[in-house]
Design an enzyme around this catalytic site. Structure first.
Site, PDB file in Angstrom:
ATOM      1  N   HIS A  97       0.826  -1.217   0.000  1.00 51.74           N
ATOM      2  CA  HIS A  97       0.000   0.000   0.000  1.00 51.74           C
ATOM      3  C   HIS A  97       0.859   1.266   0.000  1.00 51.74           C
ATOM      4  O   HIS A  97       2.072   1.245   0.225  1.00 51.74           O
ATOM      5  CB  HIS A  97      -0.936   0.007   1.214  1.00 51.74           C
ATOM      6  CG  HIS A  97      -0.215   0.091   2.527  1.00 51.74           C
ATOM      7  ND1 HIS A  97       0.304   1.270   3.026  1.00 51.74           N
ATOM      8  CD2 HIS A  97       0.084  -0.863   3.447  1.00 51.74           C
ATOM      9  CE1 HIS A  97       0.885   1.043   4.199  1.00 51.74           C
ATOM     10  NE2 HIS A  97       0.776  -0.250   4.475  1.00 51.74           N
ATOM     11  N   SER A 138       1.776   4.139  -5.226  1.00 51.07           N
ATOM     12  CA  SER A 138       2.359   5.347  -4.649  1.00 51.07           C
ATOM     13  C   SER A 138       3.673   5.036  -3.924  1.00 51.07           C
ATOM     14  O   SER A 138       4.606   4.513  -4.528  1.00 51.07           O
ATOM     15  CB  SER A 138       1.328   6.005  -3.724  1.00 51.07           C
ATOM     16  OG  SER A 138       1.718   7.298  -3.339  1.00 51.07           O
TER      17      SER A 138
END
Length: 302
Positions: free
Chosen positions: A62, A130
């Site tokens: 994540h 990201s």
């Protein structure tokens, strides 16, 4: 008629619980999402979700201000082919909080390497969004023998990725949407991260906002480490699929070309009308693009 009244009453009760009991309702909603995706919560040195039973392993990482459940919905499309493993990184989600620990990219790579060794997994596909994409690419750069392929969703790691107002304001000494000092700022985070946000019930937004505020000081420190981490260095020879939302307002879509230049075996997909979180905004299409990329690797390697 009685059934209609009963259904209406149940709907009203759920709506009331969503507002009055947000924490247990959020837990119930997460548990349902994970069950639908075929994921089970497990614990090792890092808490993680796991599902599927294929011979190939897919590790998903994540991004900043995110957690393992950023990938829960898309995992539902992946568990038929892969053993999917989705951990929380230290400093995020349900993982440990240690203000004295380091959270730079090199350290997070080593955290993941130790975690996968603990699970007995030596070779795997690796995807990240990201900050998680930055970590994934850095992992492949350091340990290419372990990473079969990369899936980079709006990844960090280049100077070009920071060329948007959100990061330029931060670099000039201001705040940014990923850092949430008070609950009402959570709406700004959601708006900045997604051009096409899926439905999030009040209970989930309430719990996530409260956690973001509690993490504010720690995340300010981690952001400094992230920005101060050395940029990605190429060439990274691992086969890669780079995905970038054209409406990303966190990391500049102009960085897609710079990232691809570091990965000579990369394929680039630009997603029109999508923001920083393709796996949440266009779940099925993002999954299908990845599976198509993987099928292409199979043909190439056959």
């Amino acid at each position: 008629m009685f059934l209609l009244y009963a259904l209406g009453g149940a709907a009203l009760a759920l709506a009331a619980a969503n507002r009055l009991l947000p924490v247990p309702m959020a837990r119930a909603a997460l548990a349902l999402e994970r069950k639908r995706a075929g994921l089970t919560l497990r614990h090792a040195s890092l808490p993680y979700l796991e599902g599927g039973s294929g011979d190939e392993v897919l590790l998903l990482v994540h991004g900043f201000a995110g957690d393992k459940d950023n990938f829960t919905r898309i995992a539902a499309h992946l568990v038929q082919r892969y053993r999917v493993i989705i951990p929380d990184l230290p400093g995020f989600g349900d993982a440990r909080r240690d203000p004295g620990a380091r959270h730079d990219m090199a350290t997070q790579v080593e955290n993941l390497r130790a975690f996968m060794a603990e699970l007995g997994v030596q070779r795997f596909h690796m995807g990240g969004n990201s900050m998680g994409g930055f970590i994934s690419a850095e992992y492949a750069s350091r340990y290419p023998e372990q990473v079969e392929s990369l899936w980079l969703l709006d990844p960090g790691g280049t100077d070009e990725s920071l060329q948007l107002p959100a990061f330029q304001h931060y670099l000039a000494g201001g705040g940014m949407p990923l850092l949430v000092p008070e609950p009402r700022a959570f709406d700004a985070l959601m708006a900045a991260c997604m051009a096409k946000p899926p439905y999030f019930p009040y209970c989930m937004k309430h719990v996530l906002a409260r956690r973001a505020v509690a993490d504010y000081q720690l995340h300010c420190a981690i952001m400094k480490e992230l920005v101060g981490s050395p940029r990605l260095q190429g060439p990274i020879d691992t086969p890669a699929l780079i995905v970038w939302g054209s409406e990303d307002r966190i990391l500049s879509p102009k960085a897609a070309a710079a990232t691809k230049a570091l990965l000579p075996r990369a394929r680039l997909v630009m997603m029109e009308g999508i923001g920083h979180l393709p796996m949440l905004e266009a779940t099925r299409r993002t999954a299908n693009d990845f599976l198509d990329f993987q099928r292409g690797l199979g043909v190439h390697n056959a």
